[in-house]
Design a protein around this motif. Structure first.
Motif, PDB file in Angstrom:
ATOM      1  N   UNK A 239      -1.982  -4.271  -0.071  1.00 56.79           N
ATOM      2  CA  UNK A 239      -2.165  -4.712   1.290  1.00 56.79           C
ATOM      3  C   UNK A 239      -3.604  -5.057   1.589  1.00 56.79           C
ATOM      4  N   UNK A 240      -4.548  -4.242   1.119  1.00 53.94           N
ATOM      5  CA  UNK A 240      -5.965  -4.487   1.332  1.00 53.94           C
ATOM      6  C   UNK A 240      -6.399  -5.761   0.609  1.00 53.94           C
ATOM      7  N   UNK A 241      -5.974  -5.916  -0.625  1.00 53.46           N
ATOM      8  CA  UNK A 241      -6.347  -7.096  -1.408  1.00 53.46           C
ATOM      9  C   UNK A 241      -5.852  -8.359  -0.725  1.00 53.46           C
ATOM     10  N   UNK A 242      -4.612  -8.331  -0.236  1.00 50.48           N
ATOM     11  CA  UNK A 242      -4.059  -9.509   0.419  1.00 50.48           C
ATOM     12  C   UNK A 242      -4.833  -9.853   1.680  1.00 50.48           C
ATOM     13  N   UNK A 243      -5.258  -8.844   2.434  1.00 54.27           N
ATOM     14  CA  UNK A 243      -6.054  -9.090   3.636  1.00 54.27           C
ATOM     15  C   UNK A 243      -7.389  -9.728   3.274  1.00 54.27           C
ATOM     16  N   UNK A 244      -8.036  -9.178   2.248  1.00 56.04           N
ATOM     17  CA  UNK A 244      -9.330  -9.703   1.818  1.00 56.04           C
ATOM     18  C   UNK A 244      -9.182 -11.129   1.293  1.00 56.04           C
ATOM     19  N   UNK A 245      -8.184 -11.335   0.453  1.00 57.87           N
ATOM     20  CA  UNK A 245      -7.963 -12.657  -0.124  1.00 57.87           C
ATOM     21  C   UNK A 245      -7.684 -13.688   0.962  1.00 57.87           C
ATOM     22  N   UNK A 246      -6.813 -13.351   1.910  1.00 57.58           N
ATOM     23  CA  UNK A 246      -6.454 -14.293   2.971  1.00 57.58           C
ATOM     24  C   UNK A 246      -7.676 -14.674   3.805  1.00 57.58           C
ATOM     25  N   UNK A 247      -8.514 -13.692   4.113  1.00 60.72           N
ATOM     26  CA  UNK A 247      -9.679 -13.971   4.954  1.00 60.72           C
ATOM     27  C   UNK A 247     -10.708 -14.836   4.225  1.00 60.72           C
ATOM     28  N   UNK A 248     -10.984 -14.526   2.962  1.00 59.94           N
ATOM     29  CA  UNK A 248     -11.983 -15.290   2.222  1.00 59.94           C
ATOM     30  C   UNK A 248     -11.511 -16.719   1.980  1.00 59.94           C
ATOM     31  N   UNK A 249     -10.231 -16.884   1.650  1.00 57.91           N
ATOM     32  CA  UNK A 249      -9.708 -18.230   1.457  1.00 57.91           C
ATOM     33  C   UNK A 249      -9.689 -19.007   2.768  1.00 57.91           C
ATOM     34  N   UNK A 250      -9.473 -18.292   3.868  1.00 57.14           N
ATOM     35  CA  UNK A 250      -9.530 -18.941   5.179  1.00 57.14           C
ATOM     36  C   UNK A 250     -10.941 -19.466   5.458  1.00 57.14           C
ATOM     37  N   UNK A 251     -11.935 -18.670   5.120  1.00 57.01           N
ATOM     38  CA  UNK A 251     -13.318 -19.085   5.328  1.00 57.01           C
ATOM     39  C   UNK A 251     -13.705 -20.239   4.406  1.00 57.01           C
ATOM     40  N   UNK A 252     -13.185 -20.206   3.175  1.00 58.47           N
ATOM     41  CA  UNK A 252     -13.545 -21.238   2.194  1.00 58.47           C
ATOM     42  C   UNK A 252     -12.799 -22.531   2.424  1.00 58.47           C
ATOM     43  N   UNK A 253     -11.672 -22.455   3.153  1.00 52.64           N
ATOM     44  CA  UNK A 253     -10.828 -23.629   3.332  1.00 52.64           C
ATOM     45  C   UNK A 253      -9.627 -23.533   2.431  1.00 52.64           C
ATOM     46  N   UNK A 254      -8.459 -23.798   2.960  1.00 50.08           N
ATOM     47  CA  UNK A 254      -7.212 -23.579   2.238  1.00 50.08           C
ATOM     48  C   UNK A 254      -7.146 -24.316   0.917  1.00 50.08           C
ATOM     49  N   UNK A 255      -7.735 -25.507   0.860  1.00 49.14           N
ATOM     50  CA  UNK A 255      -7.614 -26.309  -0.358  1.00 49.14           C
ATOM     51  C   UNK A 255      -8.890 -26.292  -1.191  1.00 49.14           C
ATOM     52  N   UNK A 256      -9.815 -25.382  -0.842  1.00 49.91           N
ATOM     53  CA  UNK A 256     -11.101 -25.376  -1.526  1.00 49.91           C
ATOM     54  C   UNK A 256     -11.025 -24.774  -2.914  1.00 49.91           C
ATOM     55  N   UNK A 257     -10.061 -23.901  -3.173  1.00 50.67           N
ATOM     56  CA  UNK A 257      -9.996 -23.233  -4.462  1.00 50.67           C
ATOM     57  C   UNK A 257     -10.922 -22.034  -4.505  1.00 50.67           C
ATOM     58  N   UNK A 258     -10.688 -21.150  -5.464  1.00 51.64           N
ATOM     59  CA  UNK A 258     -11.447 -19.907  -5.524  1.00 51.64           C
ATOM     60  C   UNK A 258     -12.917 -20.145  -5.838  1.00 51.64           C
ATOM     61  N   UNK A 259     -13.231 -21.199  -6.589  1.00 52.64           N
ATOM     62  CA  UNK A 259     -14.641 -21.440  -6.910  1.00 52.64           C
ATOM     63  C   UNK A 259     -15.468 -21.606  -5.649  1.00 52.64           C
ATOM     64  N   UNK A 260     -14.847 -22.132  -4.582  1.00 53.57           N
ATOM     65  CA  UNK A 260     -15.586 -22.344  -3.338  1.00 53.57           C
ATOM     66  C   UNK A 260     -15.959 -21.032  -2.662  1.00 53.57           C
ATOM     67  N   UNK A 261     -15.299 -19.931  -3.030  1.00 59.74           N
ATOM     68  CA  UNK A 261     -15.637 -18.658  -2.384  1.00 59.74           C
ATOM     69  C   UNK A 261     -16.855 -18.006  -3.037  1.00 59.74           C
ATOM     70  N   UNK A 262     -17.310 -18.534  -4.163  1.00 60.54           N
ATOM     71  CA  UNK A 262     -18.468 -17.930  -4.822  1.00 60.54           C
ATOM     72  C   UNK A 262     -19.674 -17.868  -3.890  1.00 60.54           C
ATOM     73  N   UNK A 263     -19.887 -18.942  -3.138  1.00 54.77           N
ATOM     74  CA  UNK A 263     -21.007 -18.961  -2.200  1.00 54.77           C
ATOM     75  C   UNK A 263     -20.881 -17.830  -1.177  1.00 54.77           C
TER      76      UNK A 263
END
Length: 389
Positions: A136-160
């Motif tokens: 549950x915690x991982x899903x919350x974290x993942x959803x928020x970071x991907x939301x900030x990076x943009x849905x179609x940005x891909x995980x590499x975009x979250x590195x910043x």
């Protein structure tokens, strides 16, 4: 060997007829079977049991088994699980979708927690509970970071974003940095949840999470359907670049020179060739060797996949980027050349050129007719190029 082949040939049908039970249950059933067969012996003894079992169905003695052989081994163990669950378990260990798994590694992965020291049932249950609690915690974290990076940005975009959480510039995250960083991005976590996240992401047990560890945890597993599409794209590249096979590599320069001029952004005038090339190299050339192989190719699309929620959209992206004909509904390919074909009878039909990978839209009429004939379109009187949708 003949008996093993016959058993493998009928095993898929047997597995398909079984009742569904889930990947985790199947995996635990294998462990229980092996523990019993080994007399609840040491991890090394259990690994030998698994290896001997799969050797029985390894027809060519290669040390690896394919899907049908894997199904036959499950039937031999009398393990109940539907075909979908068995395929998912197979895929869990066949991450690069080669269609086989090396059973010595499979055996070691099954008992990875016990290698280096035998653990008891209570410890195993405690570990399972921690994993369940982390989801549950991982899903919350993942959803928020991907939301900030943009849905179609891909995980590499979250590195910043993740590097902004790294206060001391060590390229790792301590528990304190993780907690404070998550608060900054609006994810509130308790002390126990932070501890759970650290345990989940900190794969090497160092007490700090590397950026790569965090990215791998966020990325998660890629579905069979998506990996199959990536494999189709790679095979398309292999054929077009005239490489020997999946073991080969291609230069990023050759890849870019082929891919960039036909990319949708360039064709639509949204980016210049120079802009698209610069972005392309930044995304792909991580180690500066100007080459990419199958594993790197798959790894890139794993990252991209993590930011795309719907399978249909991921399929559309892959089909259009690599001109993979097919698909249905809104995932149907729209990038392939469409031709207006006039037949000798005077009838007209819009026909998709199914293998136009690398074909310039300035292709001559004679060559276009030849390509259509190779895909079974005959009695052509005339043909004109359809506009790109």
């Amino acid at each position: 060997l003949a008996a093993a082949a016959a058993a493998a040939a009928t095993a898929a049908t047997a597995v398909a007829a079984m009742a569904p039970c889930g990947v985790d249950v199947l995996e635990n059933a294998i462990r229980q079977y092996v523990e019993t067969k080994s007399g609840f012996g040491s991890p090394a003894q259990k690994i030998r049991v698994v290896e001997r079992l799969f050797q029985e169905f390894d027809r060519d003695g290669s040390g690896r088994i394919e899907e049908d052989e894997f199904f036959a081994a499950l039937v031999k163990m009398n393990i109940v699980g539907c075909r979908e669950d068995a395929l998912a378990l197979f895929d869990k260990f066949d991450e690069d979708l080669n269609g086989w798994i090396a059973y010595p590694e499979f055996a070691r992965a099954l008992f990875a927690n016990e290698i280096g020291g035998k653990i008891g049932v209570s410890q195993r249950l405690a570990g399972a509970s921690a994993t369940d609690a982390s989801r549950g915690v991982v899903e919350r974290v993942k959803a928020r970071i991907l939301e900030l990076a943009g849905k179609n940005a891909g995980v590499r975009a979250v590195t910043r974003i993740l590097r902004q959480m790294d206060d001391d510039g060590s390229n790792t995250l301590s528990a304190y940095e993780l907690k404070e960083g998550l608060i900054t991005y609006g994810v509130m976590t308790s002390g126990s949840e932070v501890a759970t996240l650290m345990k989940y992401f900190d794969r090497d047990g160092s007490g700090r999470i590397t950026i790569d560890e965090f990215l791998r945890g966020l990325r998660g597993n890629m579905s069979r359907h998506r990996r199959a599409l990536v494999r189709m794209a790679w095979d398309q590249l292999v054929a077009h670049m005239q490489m020997d096979g999946p073991g080969d590599t291609l230069t990023l320069t050759d890849f870019a020179n082929f891919y960039i001029p036909s990319s949708p952004e360039v064709l639509d005038g949204l980016k210049s060739v120079e802009e698209a090339l610069r972005e392309f190299l930044q995304l792909w050339d991580k180690n500066g060797d100007d080459r990419v192989d199958w594993r790197e190719f798959l790894d890139y699309y794993r990252d991209l996949s993590a930011g795309i929620e719907h399978d249909d959209y991921f399929e559309l992206v892959m089909r259009n980027a690599f001109h993979l004909s097919g698909g249905s509904g809104w995932s149907e390919n729209t990038s392939n050349i469409r031709c207006l074909v006039t037949y000798l009878t005077g009838e007209q039909e819009v026909v998709e050129l199914k293998n136009d990978f690398g074909v310039a839209r300035s292709v001559g009429k004679r060559e276009l007719i030849a390509m259509l004939q190779r895909q079974g379109v005959t009695d052509i009187s005339d043909v004109s190029m359809g506009r790109r949708e």
